[in-house]
Scaffold this active site. Structure first.
Site, PDB file in Angstrom:
ATOM      1  N   GLY C 200       0.803  -1.219   0.000  1.00  0.00           N
ATOM      2  CA  GLY C 200       0.000   0.000   0.000  1.00  0.00           C
ATOM      3  C   GLY C 200       0.834   1.267   0.000  1.00  0.00           C
ATOM      4  N   LEU C 226      -4.054  -5.574  -4.726  1.00  0.00           N
ATOM      5  CA  LEU C 226      -2.963  -4.591  -4.696  1.00  0.00           C
ATOM      6  C   LEU C 226      -1.687  -5.151  -4.044  1.00  0.00           C
ATOM      7  CD1 LEU C 226      -2.280  -1.570  -5.283  1.00  0.00           C
ATOM      8  CD2 LEU C 226      -2.877  -1.127  -2.901  1.00  0.00           C
ATOM      9  N   ASP C 227      -0.570  -5.042  -4.744  1.00  0.00           N
ATOM     10  CA  ASP C 227       0.753  -5.433  -4.218  1.00  0.00           C
ATOM     11  C   ASP C 227       0.810  -6.893  -3.792  1.00  0.00           C
ATOM     12  OD1 ASP C 227       1.617  -2.808  -4.596  1.00  0.00           O
ATOM     13  OD2 ASP C 227       1.027  -2.204  -2.588  1.00  0.00           O
ATOM     14  N   ALA C 228      -0.052  -7.718  -4.392  1.00  0.00           N
ATOM     15  CA  ALA C 228      -0.110  -9.113  -3.971  1.00  0.00           C
ATOM     16  C   ALA C 228       0.190 -10.089  -5.106  1.00  0.00           C
ATOM     17  CB  ALA C 228      -1.478  -9.418  -3.363  1.00  0.00           C
TER      18      ALA C 228
END
Lengths: 283, 283, 283, 283
Positions: C200, C226-228
């Site tokens: 994040g 997100l960001d995964a």
């Protein structure tokens, strides 16, 4: 007025107290103090960031009194720098652009707080970068017979532009003795090996030949002996049998630019001191 | 029956297809295949883990046929290892215990899959550790005049115990030529510097003197030339002006034991191949 | 004609032999073979570099026969790439220039073998760099209400320019679902933390607040969450209490550009495969 | 008499000068001075090693005067330690032996300058190691219903043995609130991930599942919130798709023991200070 004071002298009891007491008496607020004693050599090193009220400090008076009260009795070598006077840095290059780009982009972003009066090269290949960043570029070609004149011309430029220190950003020529003598511990080189391994020419080829599993880069101050000056910064990266010499060179480029920029930033912040061909780095 | 096959030979088209086809035809299931071509030397390397049905594989027949069909036409040097036959490893030590403890604790936990028929030392200081781990300990002191007898006695012990390879875990004596000749690429040493920097005696003192910002350790196969054999594994750690030689030594101990254990584990898993004084490491 | 073939399929005995035999039968010389079995998922991965005689290989015929003889019976997902067809890479940026400069200087030096049909940004700040390198620049501003049109316009550009994959070089906008769906495992992002820590916004601030001693950067394929997405590459650097958030950001920039460039180079060389939200990296 | 003084207080001008002047006036020679200002929180930290003449220093008088002249006016929290009084360290373990072995071998070699009055475990598996090193071993099993009594018994032992701080060397139980309250910033834990990633149970499994390319270990002071206390030391190592969870665990063991030992050595040398759930590490 923010200042940085660098001191080294024979170690003895009471130096820290004497210096900090002096600063305090002169109305200075000590922001940061770093100190080191090289036990074997019995040398004391100190770096002191202080803040003074601009209206009350008489700089010349301060220096004179510091000399009388501290520097002379303690046999100090010392220097005082004003933080808002940026050091003037000349960059020497040849044909490789990676270190130059890295330095200039840090300069451009404000991360590297120095003035760059000029870029000098024995080739014209990188003139376009100097132009991109709007920095004067001098082309001084080097031939076997021109060494003396080259050195003469370099010295003139350095004096003329009030250069404080030089960065050899993959400059592929030996720097002359007169420059080294006139700028002791003020010429920063990047060598593309983890010194003292693979000093001299073609270190990546030598590293490949030896079959090492780690390659490195070393930034150091230039002295008369090739690749043997005081080391400022080193870093390494892993390699394996799958890498070719070309891979070593590409990986090395990433190391070189980072290691050189770190060393230059340490120098610019006056965080380096030299003694017995070694550095004290107040990082 | 799980097997590991190691091959090296002049590179040419079709080797992988020929070898994997042969394994498949013999009922083998290839579990892992690693391969490398050293372009400059034009040498092909392969490591092959395969699984065979124990009831149907005739090992001698397999080897003969492999030789006739593959090894001879492709000029291979090759070896076949059964995974449940653990290599027999002798450990040579002097007075430092950190590498020995590290190896034995990995052996004890099952992480290091080898037999340890004995520990040999030129001193008696570490006999107590051999006893703790219940491993035979031989004390063979070394004097200036006893070198030949020492080597003789060492060779006898190695033969008698069917030793496959040796680990010099900070053994502070030069290993004799006859041992090196009889165990080529089978004697693993740990040197306490990032070779080729600081070969020879007292590398931490030399590193301190030179003022390096990084120290290292190197594990390599022993060859006639001191500290110049094929490098298996290296690692480094940062140092600074604040560290004394004693700090270098303490930090170095942590490197030495880890680097040596990694190298030994690679050797035990037959993941190392040697060519032109360099290693191919299939990690 | 040099080719790279990527394969993944359920693991079973004989695949390597079957594939290498097929290549050999078609006159191909296998230059490099990498292979992996994800044991838990029972999936087999292979990457194969081969060289074929241009005069004799019928590419369409080869593909058809590969499908019939191998891909169908072994349930393979596979792709074949010609090494002299460079992948076409679009770069998305916002205001930070360090990753963009790093990518373009590697592109310019020939280290990064890709075509760059355009650079796209939601700001105009970096248009001058596109101009320096003579690459088309599209400015597509993003507002709260324009997201659909933005995505529409982005997709048009990507199609129009036959883009193969995208690099988000510190592009500070969320990429829309349609792009992610149309370019699965083809959008490479750089996140400025060692994921999964500090996903994040403002990861350097969060890292400073938490008092970590190491900061990192992570390059990954973009997925809906997100960001995964699958991690391609990570690296870290040490920090201490002496560093401010600004220092974290400056050190982080050096990590971000290196980690992103490594990931992009791996993708361009087709050395990445994705399965179960994880990557296999044949480095 | 060598002493270490630790100070923290609100930052203001003149502190360094006042403290060093005081030490000097009392006949002390300052050997090392480390100092830091946390700008955001406006807190000043200092660590001071000084040497006093044993015959002339009145320790109680010194402390009283320090309090009156410095600690009270500057609102300091401070402590004075005599360097030849070794801190007393209790080790808590469960079944894993690698961290315990590592600590004890450093203790045994003199590298870790502490007393170890006892080792405590909820299992008997590691009693043999305590015996090897001749250190008292207490077995206090933990059940769901025995938590209060366990904590009571632990506190008794800690008091009885005048323990200064505790090391949780892979102790697999939650430490009770009363212990944490009585020993604030005096319980050192090792967590097997790069916190804040993968806090809680089974971090290697979580790291494997997420497909990270780097794993780590973190040593921190224990606070009420699980794995959220001030971080003392972290380190990481690279992993790849070729590694199994078992490989992660084996690589992790090497990290855990080194990171924990580094943290313990920093604590023993009084080089750690804590503020706002973060550490200042004077390394």
């Amino acid at each position: 007025m923010k200042t940085t004071i660098l001191i080294h002298c024979p170690d003895q009891s009471g130096i820290i107290s004497a210096v900090t007491g002096f600063i305090h008496a002169k109305g200075g607020n000590i922001i940061y103090l770093d100190q080191h004693v090289a036990k074997q050599a019995n040398v004391f090193f100190m770096r002191l960031e202080s803040d003074f009220d601009d209206n009350t400090l008489n700089l010349e008076g301060f220096k004179n009194e510091f000399t009388t009260s501290l520097a002379t009795p303690y046999q100090m070598q010392w220097s005082l720098h004003l933080d808002d006077v940026l050091p003037r840095m000349a960059i020497f290059v040849s044909k490789y652009n990676h270190c130059l780009y890295d330095l200039l982009s840090r300069y451009h972003s404000g991360e590297l707080k120095a003035e760059i009066p000029f870029i000098l090269s024995n080739h014209t290949d990188l003139a376009y970068i100097a132009e991109q960043f709007n920095i004067p570029f001098y082309h001084i070609p080097v031939t076997k017979t021109s060494k003396n004149e080259v050195e003469e011309r370099q010295l003139e430029l350095l004096k003329e532009h009030n250069v404080d220190f030089m960065v050899l950003a993959r400059y592929m020529q030996i720097v002359g003795s007169r420059l080294i003598d006139e700028y002791p511990n003020k010429i920063i080189n990047i060598h593309h090996s983890f010194l003292p391994a693979f000093a001299g020419a073609k270190p990546y080829h030598a590293a490949f030949e030896r079959g090492v599993k780690i390659i490195g880069a070393t930034s150091h101050y230039v002295t008369e002996e090739l690749d043997a000056g005081p080391i400022i910064e080193q870093d390494v990266t892993a390699v394996s049998h799958t890498h070719t010499i070309q891979d070593f060179i590409a990986k090395g480029r990433d190391l070189e630019k980072i290691v050189l920029s770190r060393a230059v930033k340490l120098h610019v912040k006056r965080k380096t001191m030299v003694y017995n061909n070694k550095t004290v780095i107040f990082s």
